[in-house]
Design a protein around this motif. Structure first.
Motif, PDB file in Angstrom:
ATOM      1  N   LEU A 151       0.853  -1.212   0.087  1.00 21.82           N
ATOM      2  CA  LEU A 151       0.064  -0.152   0.253  1.00 21.82           C
ATOM      3  C   LEU A 151       0.970   1.216  -0.066  1.00 21.82           C
ATOM      4  O   LEU A 151       0.593   2.079  -0.907  1.00 21.82           O
ATOM      5  N   ASN A 152       1.779   1.177   0.808  1.00 17.09           N
ATOM      6  CA  ASN A 152       2.831   2.659   0.894  1.00 17.09           C
ATOM      7  C   ASN A 152       3.506   2.391  -0.413  1.00 17.09           C
ATOM      8  O   ASN A 152       3.688   3.783  -0.945  1.00 17.09           O
ATOM      9  N   ASN A 153       3.961   1.563  -0.962  1.00 19.23           N
ATOM     10  CA  ASN A 153       4.595   1.655  -2.446  1.00 19.23           C
ATOM     11  C   ASN A 153       3.601   2.158  -3.353  1.00 19.23           C
ATOM     12  O   ASN A 153       4.056   2.927  -4.149  1.00 19.23           O
ATOM     13  N   ALA A 154       2.239   1.804  -3.505  1.00 24.90           N
ATOM     14  CA  ALA A 154       1.292   2.317  -4.380  1.00 24.90           C
ATOM     15  C   ALA A 154       1.401   3.769  -4.061  1.00 24.90           C
ATOM     16  O   ALA A 154       1.109   4.650  -5.177  1.00 24.90           O
ATOM     17  N   ILE A 155       1.273   4.233  -2.727  1.00 26.04           N
ATOM     18  CA  ILE A 155       0.892   5.649  -2.577  1.00 26.04           C
ATOM     19  C   ILE A 155       2.174   6.443  -3.100  1.00 26.04           C
ATOM     20  O   ILE A 155       2.189   7.441  -3.793  1.00 26.04           O
ATOM     21  N   LEU A 156       3.565   5.824  -2.777  1.00 30.01           N
ATOM     22  CA  LEU A 156       4.652   6.696  -3.459  1.00 30.01           C
ATOM     23  C   LEU A 156       4.783   6.644  -4.824  1.00 30.01           C
ATOM     24  O   LEU A 156       5.289   7.818  -5.557  1.00 30.01           O
ATOM     25  N   GLN A 157       4.299   5.756  -5.340  1.00 34.00           N
ATOM     26  CA  GLN A 157       4.221   5.558  -7.005  1.00 34.00           C
ATOM     27  C   GLN A 157       3.409   6.717  -7.537  1.00 34.00           C
ATOM     28  O   GLN A 157       3.647   7.357  -8.538  1.00 34.00           O
ATOM     29  N   GLU A 162       2.852  12.234  -9.784  1.00 34.04           N
ATOM     30  CA  GLU A 162       2.428  13.752  -9.672  1.00 34.04           C
ATOM     31  C   GLU A 162       3.564  14.588  -9.682  1.00 34.04           C
ATOM     32  O   GLU A 162       3.588  15.958 -10.295  1.00 34.04           O
ATOM     33  N   MET A 163       4.796  14.201  -8.955  1.00 36.91           N
ATOM     34  CA  MET A 163       5.798  15.073  -9.095  1.00 36.91           C
ATOM     35  C   MET A 163       6.620  15.153 -10.538  1.00 36.91           C
ATOM     36  O   MET A 163       6.942  16.246 -10.813  1.00 36.91           O
ATOM     37  N   LYS A 164       6.517  14.082 -11.410  1.00 34.62           N
ATOM     38  CA  LYS A 164       6.808  14.229 -12.823  1.00 34.62           C
ATOM     39  C   LYS A 164       5.969  15.128 -13.371  1.00 34.62           C
ATOM     40  O   LYS A 164       6.619  15.781 -14.395  1.00 34.62           O
ATOM     41  N   LYS A 165       4.735  15.125 -13.355  1.00 35.68           N
ATOM     42  CA  LYS A 165       4.029  16.007 -13.957  1.00 35.68           C
ATOM     43  C   LYS A 165       4.198  17.637 -13.627  1.00 35.68           C
ATOM     44  O   LYS A 165       4.161  18.120 -14.659  1.00 35.68           O
TER      45      LYS A 165
END
Length: 281
Positions: A151-157, A162-165
């Protein structure tokens, strides 16, 4: 799913036979293997069909989750087509100790519970059952921890996306600013309004002079108040380039006339110093 692991038996689910996996309890697994009259180590895919169990080894009312027959927690297979078959199980009253906490042991089958010994009324293999319970609790704990990590990995992804955008958007804005601003002006946009750390290039100073000449002093200061990256008027004054004024060019004819005039003036001064001398021009 494969077929039955018993010798001289080819039953499978394709002909409507129900298969049961070998128990995880080493003691009961050993009994199953001995009764099979086979020298092998069962795997997770090893099964025995329903024909190798007496009717007394099935629950009378309870059913499996799939709707089929359900083995008793201490069921032992005894029906085999071998030269020396095992003896049948005598019917005895078996007391089953229910787990009031509602927890199921994961030793024999997924639905099996702790059972009491049919003769002594004491739990069978307490040490082994305790070890299995402890290992099951550890597995559940690690499984919950692993799910939380997923779950944490999905949130970080999602955050990375969002940061890339945002980064792509900032790059586009920077390219647009480069059309009418220099690099030092773009860097100055990130500084505070009264910061003195801005270092202006010569191109920026020259462009600022042209802007001030076009809009005037008040217009120039108004642009700076709005946040337009421009150096102060004091900076423009300090960055004035020194200019060397060269003497004007003298034509050759004028130079000759000046030289002749200078010679006549010198001669006149010499003659005037001697009395009674007449100067002829």
């Amino acid at each position: 799913m494969g077929g039955c692991s018993a010798p001289n038996c080819s039953n499978s689910t394709t002909i409507g036979k129900q298969l049961f996996r070998f128990p995880k309890d080493p003691v009961r697994m050993k009994k199953w293997v001995i009764n099979c009259r086979r020298d092998f180590i069962p795997t997770t895919c090893s099964r025995l069909c329903e024909d190798h169990f007496e009717l007394s080894q099935f629950e009378e009312i309870a059913r499996s989750p799939a709707g089929g027959k359900k083995l008793k927690p201490n069921a032992i297979p005894t029906v085999f087509d071998v030269p020396d078959p095992p003896s049948p199980i005598l019917m005895k009253e078996v007391k089953i100790k229910l787990d009031y906490a509602g927890k199921r042991t994961r030793g024999d089958h997924g639905y099996a519970r702790k059972q009491l010994c049919s003769e002594t009324g004491e739990p069978e293999n307490n040490e082994e059952n305790n070890k299995e319970d402890y290992s099951c609790r550890e597995c559940d704990r690690f499984k919950a921890h692993l799910e939380q990590q997923y779950l944490n990995n999905a949130i970080l992804q999602r955050q990375v996306e969002e940061m890339k955008k945002k980064l792509n958007k900032l790059n586009k804005i920077e390219k647009s600013l480069q059309n009418f601003l220099f690099d030092d002006q773009i860097r100055a946009l990130s500084l505070t309004k009264r910061s003195r750390r801005a270092v202006w290039s010569q191109n920026t100073v020259q462009s600022a002079r042209r802007i001030r000449a076009a809009v005037g002093g008040k217009g120039y200061e108004f642009l700076r108040e709005l946040g337009y990256p421009l150096p102060s008027y004091r900076t423009l004054c300090n960055r004035v380039e020194p200019t060397i004024i060269a003497p004007p060019a003298v034509p050759e004819e004028m130079a000759e006339i000046c030289a002749e005039t200078q010679e006549k003036c010198a001669l006149a001064l010499l003659l005037s110093s001697s009395p009674g001398t007449v100067v002829r021009s």
